[in-house]
Design an enzyme around this catalytic site. Sequence first.
Site, PDB file in Angstrom:
ATOM      1  N   ARG A 149       0.866  -1.121   0.044  1.00 38.61           N
ATOM      2  CA  ARG A 149       0.054   0.093  -0.038  1.00 38.61           C
ATOM      3  C   ARG A 149       0.505   1.204   0.152  1.00 38.61           C
ATOM      4  O   ARG A 149       2.076   1.129   0.393  1.00 38.61           O
ATOM      5  CB  ARG A 149      -0.974   0.057   1.362  1.00 38.61           C
ATOM      6  CG  ARG A 149      -1.605  -1.235   1.228  1.00 38.61           C
ATOM      7  CD  ARG A 149      -2.643  -1.091   2.624  1.00 38.61           C
ATOM      8  NE  ARG A 149      -3.573  -2.215   2.809  1.00 38.61           N
ATOM      9  CZ  ARG A 149      -3.273  -3.413   3.429  1.00 38.61           C
ATOM     10  NH1 ARG A 149      -2.092  -3.775   3.953  1.00 38.61           N
ATOM     11  NH2 ARG A 149      -4.093  -4.354   3.376  1.00 38.61           N
ATOM     12  N   LYS A 187      -2.024  -2.789   7.470  1.00 39.07           N
ATOM     13  CA  LYS A 187      -3.213  -2.459   7.845  1.00 39.07           C
ATOM     14  C   LYS A 187      -3.435  -3.471   9.154  1.00 39.07           C
ATOM     15  O   LYS A 187      -3.178  -4.339   9.139  1.00 39.07           O
ATOM     16  CB  LYS A 187      -4.181  -2.834   6.634  1.00 39.07           C
ATOM     17  CG  LYS A 187      -5.570  -2.180   7.123  1.00 39.07           C
ATOM     18  CD  LYS A 187      -6.392  -2.578   5.799  1.00 39.07           C
ATOM     19  CE  LYS A 187      -7.703  -1.668   6.034  1.00 39.07           C
ATOM     20  NZ  LYS A 187      -8.657  -1.824   4.860  1.00 39.07           N
ATOM     21  N   HIS A 208      -2.745   2.613  -5.551  1.00 33.94           N
ATOM     22  CA  HIS A 208      -3.663   1.723  -5.293  1.00 33.94           C
ATOM     23  C   HIS A 208      -3.985   0.635  -6.573  1.00 33.94           C
ATOM     24  O   HIS A 208      -3.933  -0.744  -6.489  1.00 33.94           O
ATOM     25  CB  HIS A 208      -5.051   1.971  -4.747  1.00 33.94           C
ATOM     26  CG  HIS A 208      -5.675   1.133  -3.620  1.00 33.94           C
ATOM     27  ND1 HIS A 208      -4.822   0.656  -2.520  1.00 33.94           N
ATOM     28  CD2 HIS A 208      -6.825   0.463  -3.466  1.00 33.94           C
ATOM     29  CE1 HIS A 208      -5.563  -0.159  -1.857  1.00 33.94           C
ATOM     30  NE2 HIS A 208      -6.752  -0.383  -2.373  1.00 33.94           N
ATOM     31  N   ARG A 247      -0.708  -1.530  -7.013  1.00 31.06           N
ATOM     32  CA  ARG A 247      -1.215  -2.841  -5.996  1.00 31.06           C
ATOM     33  C   ARG A 247      -2.185  -3.754  -6.566  1.00 31.06           C
ATOM     34  O   ARG A 247      -1.630  -5.118  -6.367  1.00 31.06           O
ATOM     35  CB  ARG A 247      -1.398  -2.307  -4.540  1.00 31.06           C
ATOM     36  CG  ARG A 247      -1.792  -3.283  -3.597  1.00 31.06           C
ATOM     37  CD  ARG A 247      -2.392  -2.636  -2.137  1.00 31.06           C
ATOM     38  NE  ARG A 247      -3.116  -3.434  -1.227  1.00 31.06           N
ATOM     39  CZ  ARG A 247      -2.575  -4.306  -0.630  1.00 31.06           C
ATOM     40  NH1 ARG A 247      -1.444  -4.558  -0.341  1.00 31.06           N
ATOM     41  NH2 ARG A 247      -3.649  -4.878   0.270  1.00 31.06           N
ATOM     42  N   HIS A 271      -3.973  -9.263   3.439  1.00 35.92           N
ATOM     43  CA  HIS A 271      -5.309  -9.263   3.587  1.00 35.92           C
ATOM     44  C   HIS A 271      -5.844 -10.339   5.094  1.00 35.92           C
ATOM     45  O   HIS A 271      -5.102 -11.330   4.930  1.00 35.92           O
ATOM     46  CB  HIS A 271      -6.086  -9.906   2.652  1.00 35.92           C
ATOM     47  CG  HIS A 271      -5.898  -8.706   1.436  1.00 35.92           C
ATOM     48  ND1 HIS A 271      -6.347  -8.965   0.362  1.00 35.92           N
ATOM     49  CD2 HIS A 271      -5.909  -7.279   1.440  1.00 35.92           C
ATOM     50  CE1 HIS A 271      -6.262  -7.822  -0.668  1.00 35.92           C
ATOM     51  NE2 HIS A 271      -5.973  -7.018   0.223  1.00 35.92           N
ATOM     52  N   TYR A 315     -10.284  -9.671  -6.639  1.00 39.21           N
ATOM     53  CA  TYR A 315      -9.395  -9.681  -7.864  1.00 39.21           C
ATOM     54  C   TYR A 315      -9.706 -10.717  -8.929  1.00 39.21           C
ATOM     55  O   TYR A 315      -9.171 -10.576 -10.044  1.00 39.21           O
ATOM     56  CB  TYR A 315      -7.939  -9.668  -7.406  1.00 39.21           C
ATOM     57  CG  TYR A 315      -7.639  -8.579  -6.356  1.00 39.21           C
ATOM     58  CD1 TYR A 315      -7.211  -7.345  -7.034  1.00 39.21           C
ATOM     59  CD2 TYR A 315      -7.522  -8.892  -5.053  1.00 39.21           C
ATOM     60  CE1 TYR A 315      -6.624  -6.232  -6.221  1.00 39.21           C
ATOM     61  CE2 TYR A 315      -7.213  -7.745  -4.407  1.00 39.21           C
ATOM     62  CZ  TYR A 315      -6.685  -6.433  -4.992  1.00 39.21           C
ATOM     63  OH  TYR A 315      -6.294  -5.315  -4.002  1.00 39.21           O
TER      64      TYR A 315
END
Length: 290
Positions: A137, A164, A228, A231, A254, A263
Amino acid sequence: MVQEFLNTLDGSTARAYREDLTDFARWFAHTNGQDPTPELVTGIDLREYQGHMLAVRGLKPATVNRRLAAVRAWLRWARENGIIEDLPSFPRRAAEPKGAPRALSRVEEARFLRAVEREGSPRDQALIALMLHAGLRVGEAVRTRTADVEISERKGKVVVRAGKGMKRREVPLSAEARAMIRPWLSQARGEWLFPGLGDKHLSTRAAQDVVKKYAYLARLDVEHVTPHVLRHTFATRLLRQGVDIVVVAALLGHARIDTTARYTRPGWADLERAVEGLHESVNKGGVSNA
């Protein structure tokens, strides 16, 4: 009454609302036998209108939601002017189909990387490599410390210490990523791999500007090429190469597999390729009589 509302708006907004409110008024008059006024419109009318647009006319959810938004704006105006006391109950927004997050096509990616190779400073090349070739990110990339990157002749990795949810992860660096990062890493001396003003790291806004610079030089749509998107391109490329979705999720940081699964949704280009491929197979194999 609709015209009074439109008179309060600027020209372009009034023109857009006029089309949508005219459509609602036509449907209301046909259904109820009278022209709509704010006090006559009920929640049942709004639900039936939404259903009519979706099921009978087959309008796209975005169009349905926009037209109901115009009706809502008109009724809010009526409430603010004391014509009605309360708004009727509006139905939930029509669900819009979600496609995969936007990623660069192979051609776009090649053009972008050529621009970076031709015009990019060592710092910019390293920054873009972390997003495009390691899937970081933008906030993770700019907060990378010099000590977080390890590169040898045959392998390398970047440590993301505060991803994250403040989760730590390690991402291997491909040969292409190592080649782009190594020149800048050999020059780096401070705490931050990408130093900014004072003792701070490069800002995310500055990193976004870097990406847009090379998107412009590559003659790509600057508004649609963001950190983004880089990524997303990394993730999409891995999945299309057959990498297990659990592995891709770990690389991206994630916590949930269903986040990564976004995706795998086909985009318009995927659908076009599928149809063209079917046409080509028919032409090559002949038409079956089965």
